[in-house]
Enzyme design. Structure first.
Site, PDB file in Angstrom:
ATOM      1  N   SER A   1       4.983   7.027  13.415  1.00 52.56           N
ATOM      2  CA  SER A   1       5.835   7.840  14.073  1.00 52.56           C
ATOM      3  C   SER A   1       4.898   8.007  15.582  1.00 52.56           C
ATOM      4  CB  SER A   1       6.008   9.149  13.410  1.00 52.56           C
ATOM      5  OG  SER A   1       6.740   8.608  12.203  1.00 52.56           O
TER       6      SER A   1
ATOM      7  N   GLU B   1       0.506  17.664   5.191  1.00 52.04           N
ATOM      8  CA  GLU B   1       1.615  17.094   5.406  1.00 52.04           C
ATOM      9  C   GLU B   1       3.001  17.639   4.656  1.00 52.04           C
ATOM     10  OE1 GLU B   1       2.173  13.022   6.217  1.00 52.04           O
ATOM     11  OE2 GLU B   1       3.844  13.188   7.231  1.00 52.04           O
TER      12      GLU B   1
ATOM     13  N   SER C   1       7.393   9.643  -0.585  1.00 53.06           N
ATOM     14  CA  SER C   1       8.783   9.767  -0.972  1.00 53.06           C
ATOM     15  C   SER C   1       9.040  10.956  -2.289  1.00 53.06           C
ATOM     16  CB  SER C   1       9.318   8.338  -1.533  1.00 53.06           C
ATOM     17  OG  SER C   1       8.942   8.014  -2.747  1.00 53.06           O
ATOM     18  N   ASN C   2      10.153  11.370  -2.458  1.00 53.36           N
ATOM     19  CA  ASN C   2      10.232  12.549  -3.274  1.00 53.36           C
ATOM     20  C   ASN C   2      10.138  11.621  -4.688  1.00 53.36           C
ATOM     21  OD1 ASN C   2      10.688  13.922  -1.256  1.00 53.36           O
ATOM     22  ND2 ASN C   2      12.535  14.749  -1.618  1.00 53.36           N
TER      23      ASN C   2
HETATM   24  C1  LIG Z   1      11.010   8.659   9.728  1.00 55.24           C
HETATM   25  C2  LIG Z   1       9.762   8.223   9.017  1.00 55.24           C
HETATM   26  C3  LIG Z   1       8.637   8.310   9.809  1.00 55.24           C
HETATM   27  C4  LIG Z   1       7.272   7.676   9.231  1.00 55.24           C
HETATM   28  N1  LIG Z   1       6.313   8.007   9.759  1.00 55.24           N
HETATM   29  C5  LIG Z   1       5.173   7.451   9.253  1.00 55.24           C
HETATM   30  C6  LIG Z   1       4.004   7.464  10.252  1.00 55.24           C
HETATM   31  O1  LIG Z   1       3.778   8.252  11.057  1.00 55.24           O
HETATM   32  N2  LIG Z   1       2.800   6.885   9.514  1.00 55.24           N
HETATM   33  C7  LIG Z   1       2.790   6.282   8.572  1.00 55.24           C
HETATM   34  O2  LIG Z   1       1.688   5.479   8.080  1.00 55.24           O
HETATM   35  N3  LIG Z   1       4.026   5.941   7.695  1.00 55.24           N
HETATM   36  C8  LIG Z   1       5.242   6.525   8.213  1.00 55.24           C
HETATM   37  N4  LIG Z   1       6.374   6.308   7.536  1.00 55.24           N
HETATM   38  C9  LIG Z   1       6.399   5.508   6.345  1.00 55.24           C
HETATM   39  C10 LIG Z   1       6.374   6.168   4.999  1.00 55.24           C
HETATM   40  O3  LIG Z   1       5.142   6.968   4.721  1.00 55.24           O
HETATM   41  C11 LIG Z   1       7.086   5.339   3.837  1.00 55.24           C
HETATM   42  O4  LIG Z   1       8.120   4.943   4.238  1.00 55.24           O
HETATM   43  C12 LIG Z   1       6.900   5.718   2.579  1.00 55.24           C
HETATM   44  O5  LIG Z   1       5.416   6.305   2.059  1.00 55.24           O
HETATM   45  C13 LIG Z   1       7.535   5.013   1.592  1.00 55.24           C
HETATM   46  O6  LIG Z   1       7.041   3.716   1.769  1.00 55.24           O
HETATM   47  P1  LIG Z   1       8.094   2.477   1.625  1.00 55.24           P
HETATM   48  O7  LIG Z   1       8.988   2.935   2.921  1.00 55.24           O
HETATM   49  O8  LIG Z   1       7.172   1.408   1.847  1.00 55.24           O
HETATM   50  O9  LIG Z   1       9.051   2.551   0.333  1.00 55.24           O
HETATM   51  P2  LIG Z   1       8.623   1.705  -0.775  1.00 55.24           P
HETATM   52  O10 LIG Z   1       7.459   2.188  -1.262  1.00 55.24           O
HETATM   53  O11 LIG Z   1       9.009   0.092  -0.843  1.00 55.24           O
HETATM   54  O12 LIG Z   1       9.722   2.491  -1.697  1.00 55.24           O
HETATM   55  C14 LIG Z   1      10.952   2.072  -1.727  1.00 55.24           C
HETATM   56  C15 LIG Z   1      11.728   3.014  -2.877  1.00 55.24           C
HETATM   57  O13 LIG Z   1      10.998   2.807  -4.203  1.00 55.24           O
HETATM   58  C16 LIG Z   1      10.696   4.068  -4.710  1.00 55.24           C
HETATM   59  N5  LIG Z   1       9.314   4.119  -5.187  1.00 55.24           N
HETATM   60  C17 LIG Z   1       8.158   3.318  -4.991  1.00 55.24           C
HETATM   61  N6  LIG Z   1       7.351   3.421  -5.942  1.00 55.24           N
HETATM   62  C18 LIG Z   1       7.669   4.140  -6.711  1.00 55.24           C
HETATM   63  C19 LIG Z   1       7.217   4.723  -7.966  1.00 55.24           C
HETATM   64  N7  LIG Z   1       5.897   4.388  -8.341  1.00 55.24           N
HETATM   65  N8  LIG Z   1       7.862   5.392  -8.774  1.00 55.24           N
HETATM   66  C20 LIG Z   1       9.219   5.749  -8.429  1.00 55.24           C
HETATM   67  N9  LIG Z   1       9.952   5.503  -7.296  1.00 55.24           N
HETATM   68  C21 LIG Z   1       8.864   4.649  -6.538  1.00 55.24           C
HETATM   69  C22 LIG Z   1      10.336   4.945  -3.321  1.00 55.24           C
HETATM   70  O14 LIG Z   1      10.491   6.209  -3.518  1.00 55.24           O
HETATM   71  C23 LIG Z   1      11.559   4.511  -2.541  1.00 55.24           C
HETATM   72  O15 LIG Z   1      12.875   5.201  -2.888  1.00 55.24           O
HETATM   73  C24 LIG Z   1       7.517   6.913   7.971  1.00 55.24           C
HETATM   74  C25 LIG Z   1       8.486   6.961   7.456  1.00 55.24           C
HETATM   75  C26 LIG Z   1      10.031   7.222   8.176  1.00 55.24           C
HETATM   76  C27 LIG Z   1      11.384   7.173   7.259  1.00 55.24           C
END
Ligand SMILES: Cc1cc2nc3c(=O)[nH]c(=O)nc-3n(C[C@H](O)[C@H](O)[C@H](O)COP(=O)(O)OP(=O)(O)OC[C@H]3O[C@@H](n4cnc5c(N)ncnc54)[C@H](O)[C@@H]3O)c2cc1C
Lengths: 387, 310
Positions: free
Chosen positions: A160, A243, A366-367
């Site tokens: 971000s 955070e 994520s939640n």
């Molecule tokens: C608006 C926004 C701002 C962001 N800013 C930053 C930033 O400044 N810096 C940075 O480093 N990152 C940032 N992120 C990234 C954010 O931290 C990741 O999107 C987040 O950690 C989820 O990872 P992913 O998107 O790869 O989803 P994935 O890990 O691919 O997950 C996909 C889905 O599977 C679920 N899932 C994954 N693993 C499990 C599990 N073990 N049990 C149950 N469900 C699971 C997740 O909850 C999600 O619903 C940002 C994201 C957004 C949307």
């Protein structure tokens, strides 16, 4: 339990209110997710800092006011109540700042904290990688030692504000062949260092809100490492706790949204559904509950306590509350919900807000991950497999 | 401004928790269900703990404590699904009698010899009163028809709703604990069912609901203690939040237990039924929601940055 503000706290509220009334921009700023809006927000941060309002709980030596958490909550209530802009500076003041105060050397505090509070340096977080989102321990980007420098190679993503920001902080693999949580270090880097390429990514709303970062033999001095080599995971967990926890999600912001929603309901009362009425009343109830909880947590911290995995409960609650309030607003707006700008020229900030609220349950862990943490660490339910 | 509950108040509640869990375990619920459903020995124990006199002023032989203390203890009563009419008599009727200057029975109530069954028109019945019996789904609840003399005093309603909310929080907490425990011992597909995320997330949501219902409850109790103008709004808020948490906890707990939870043999049902009973008592969910609506959307309650604690 003593639920009245002291005369001193009331006087502080009045002081904040007066200052904000004289300074909050009359016209809303453009979104901080676009370049022009970003610069408007940076200018606002500098104005805040000129009155030492950048981060009121910080020591005066770093540009703060040395106030306690209750005063910070009062400041936040007034801040959002006055319709002041989102904080473009939030990664610095709310996340990295407290981490530096806990883990930084005196030189690092000196070097980084004052420009942070002053809004002179805007920070981006660089944790996520294409293959490491929820599973942050899967990161691959390396920072290997070469004399008194680290040489960084790899890629970060979804960072971000990194499209426009000045500095970044994140986790890097500093030990060759290390796995998972081991061999990681927490490193701060100037985003303009040669070898760093930023590629802005358009978000849902169309603005280039975050960026991919490519590292190609980027040389960063060793003194930019926070805490010891290999101790990065521990430090990152502290940052993640900030955070999810108190700082970034002050109740004042959600209470202000609830009040705007009540106002919106009143304008649409005639065509609104009975269930919308309940949803609106619940917005007030839930934001109040969130405020009471936050005041209690602040008092607990002031009494020497700390927050651990409870931050996960907090994260789930505020993010789903924010989404629910904006969804209710979309329903109340009816057909007008799709307009980016209403016929009278006002921005449809409910729509912008709704899109933004959809990211709350994803970022900051994520939640689903927060629910896992809650079940395993707070409820002590069994850990099975990777879950 | 201090939203924390003082440690000594928590210590008292803790002591009551230890006492109640020792004297009113699930085997007591089953015994009471099979026979006469009140037990003089248990009542005597509550009297000796000082609980019947908790809110009775000191010059009438009580401890003279406040509604926040009583709410903390009513929550403990919920945790064990206490059958005895302690909450209604000592925490609802007593402060109402005190507020109305009707002090003649207070010493006898504190000493445990007299129990009072408060009757409010918004309830269609009286719990542990005298008269024609009504049949509740809760096997340990003794209901009788509402007398013509039932009060419509809003203070009595607030006291009843607050204490119902406190018990509902305790009931919800206890059901969550039971579900967590069961999820550790019941194995399917070669692992404890609590290892499955679908189960974890359900119970995590109950933990979230409780985390944000508790401070609403404490705030309402303090508001009534301080007799602030908006106290009754905050009581409604507490009742709604606690009811929602209790329903969610009950529904999640039974789901986690599977068919086992659907039997009379597993204790869970005592808590669920008490929860349903108290959810509708002292003002229905709809009543309290309407009350909040009227104050917040109707605009009679101030909302603004300085009004978090208005
Ligand atoms: C608006 C926004 C701002 C962001 N800013 C930053 C930033 O400044 N810096 C940075 O480093 N990152 C940032 N992120 C990234 C954010 O931290 C990741 O999107 C987040 O950690 C989820 O990872 P992913 O998107 O790869 O989803 P994935 O890990 O691919 O997950 C996909 C889905 O599977 C679920 N899932 C994954 N693993 C499990 C599990 N073990 N049990 C149950 N469900 C699971 C997740 O909850 C999600 O619903 C940002 C994201 C957004 C949307």
């Amino acid at each position: 339990m003593q639920l009245a503000y002291t005369p001193q706290q009331q006087a502080f509220r009045a002081e904040v209110r007066t200052w904000l009334a004289g300074h909050v921009p009359a016209d809303p700023l453009l979104t901080l997710e676009c370049e022009e809006g970003y610069h408007q927000h940076v200018a606002w941060e500098r104005q805040l800092a000129s009155g030492n309002w950048g981060m009121v709980t910080w020591p005066e030596a770093y540009g703060g006011r040395g106030l306690d958490l209750i005063e910070w909550l009062i400041f936040e209530e007034e801040y959002w109540g006055a319709g002041a802009p989102l904080r473009v500076n939030q990664n610095g003041i709310f996340l990295l700042g407290p981490t530096i105060m806990e883990y930084g050397t005196p030189e690092q505090k000196e070097r980084f904290l004052t420009p942070m509070a002053a809004g002179e340096k805007i920070w981006a977080q660089a944790w996520s990688e294409p293959g490491a989102g929820s599973d942050m321990a899967a990161i691959k980007t390396t920072a290997f030692r070469d004399g008194d420098h680290y040489v960084i190679n790899g890629q970060k993503t979804w960072s971000s504000r990194a499209s426009f920001a000045d500095w970044g902080f994140g986790l890097f693999r500093t030990e060759e062949g290390s796995q998972r949580h081991k061999g990681l270090s927490f490193i701060l880097f100037d985003l303009d260092t040669p070898g760093v390429t930023r590629r802005p990514i358009r978000q849902l709303h169309g603005h280039p809100g975050f960026a991919e970062l490519f590292f190609d033999d980027v040389r960063v001095p060793v003194e930019n490492r926070l805490a010891g080599e290999g101790e990065g995971w521990k430090v990152a967990m502290a940052t993640a706790g900030f955070e999810r926890g108190l700082m970034l999600r002050s109740p004042g912001r959600f209470q202000a949204t609830a009040r705007r929603l009540i106002e919106l309901f009143r304008q649409h009362e005639r065509e609104a559904s009975p269930s919308a009425r309940e949803a609106v009343a619940r917005a007030w109830m839930d934001t109040q509950a969130y405020a009471y909880n936050t005041y209690a947590v602040a008092a607990k911290i002031m009494a020497g306590g700390s927050i651990g995995a409870e931050a996960s409960l907090n994260k789930i609650f505020w993010s789903e509350l924010d989404r629910a309030m904006h969804r209710t607003a979309m329903h109340l707006l009816g057909a007008a919900a799709e307009l980016r700008q209403f016929a009278d020229g006002r921005m449809n900030d409910w729509l912008e807000g709704y899109m933004f609220s959809l990211s709350g349950p994803i970022y900051a862990g994520s939640n689903e991950i927060q629910r896992n943490i809650t079940a395993e660490r707070l409820l002590d339910m069994p850990r099975v497999g990777a879950g | 401004m201090d939203m924390l509950i003082a440690p000594e108040r928590l210590e008292l509640a803790e002591a009551v928790r230890d006492f109640l869990s020792g004297t009113h375990g699930p085997e007591v619920l089953r015994r009471l269900d099979a026979g006469p459903n009140r037990d003089p020995a248990i009542w005597q124990g509550l009297v000796e703990m000082g609980l019947t006199g908790l809110l009775v002023p000191q010059d009438h032989g009580g401890l003279g404590m406040g509604l926040l203390d009583a709410a903390l203890i009513a929550r403990e009563c919920g945790r064990v699904a206490l059958a005895e009419p302690l909450v209604e008599s000592a925490f609802v009727a007593v402060p109402w009698l005190v507020a109305n200057g009707r002090t003649e029975d207070l010493a006898a109530i504190a000493a445990g010899g007299r129990k009072v069954a408060p009757a409010h028109q918004l309830n269609g019945w009286v719990a542990d009163g005298e008269g024609a019996a009504l049949d509740s789904i809760d096997p340990l609840r003794n209901l009788t028809a509402l007398p013509a003399t039932a009060s419509n005093d809003p203070l009595l309603l607030d006291l009843g709703a607050l204490m119902a909310a406190a018990q509902l929080v305790g009931l919800a907490e206890a059901m969550l604990d039971q579900a967590v425990e069961y999820s550790k011992i019941r194995t399917q597909f070669g692992q404890p069912v609590g290892g499955f995320q679908a189960i974890k997330h359900k119970l995590a949501d109950v933990a979230v609901a409780l985390e944000f219902a508790r401070p609403v409850l404490w705030r309402a109790a303090q508001a009534l203690d301080d007799a602030i103008e908006s106290a009754s709004l905050h009581v409604s808020h507490a009742k709604v939040a606690a009811t929602d948490a209790a329903y969610l906890s009950a529904e999640s707990a039974i789901q986690v237990h599977g068919a086992m939870g659907y039997t009379y043999e597993v204790d869970l049902h005592f808590w669920m039924k008490r929860g349903w009973a108290l959810s509708g008592a002292w003002g229905s969910h709809a009543y309290h929601l309407r009350h909040i609506d009227a104050a917040i959307i109707g605009g009679t309650h101030p909302i603004g940055p300085e009004n978090t604690f208005a």
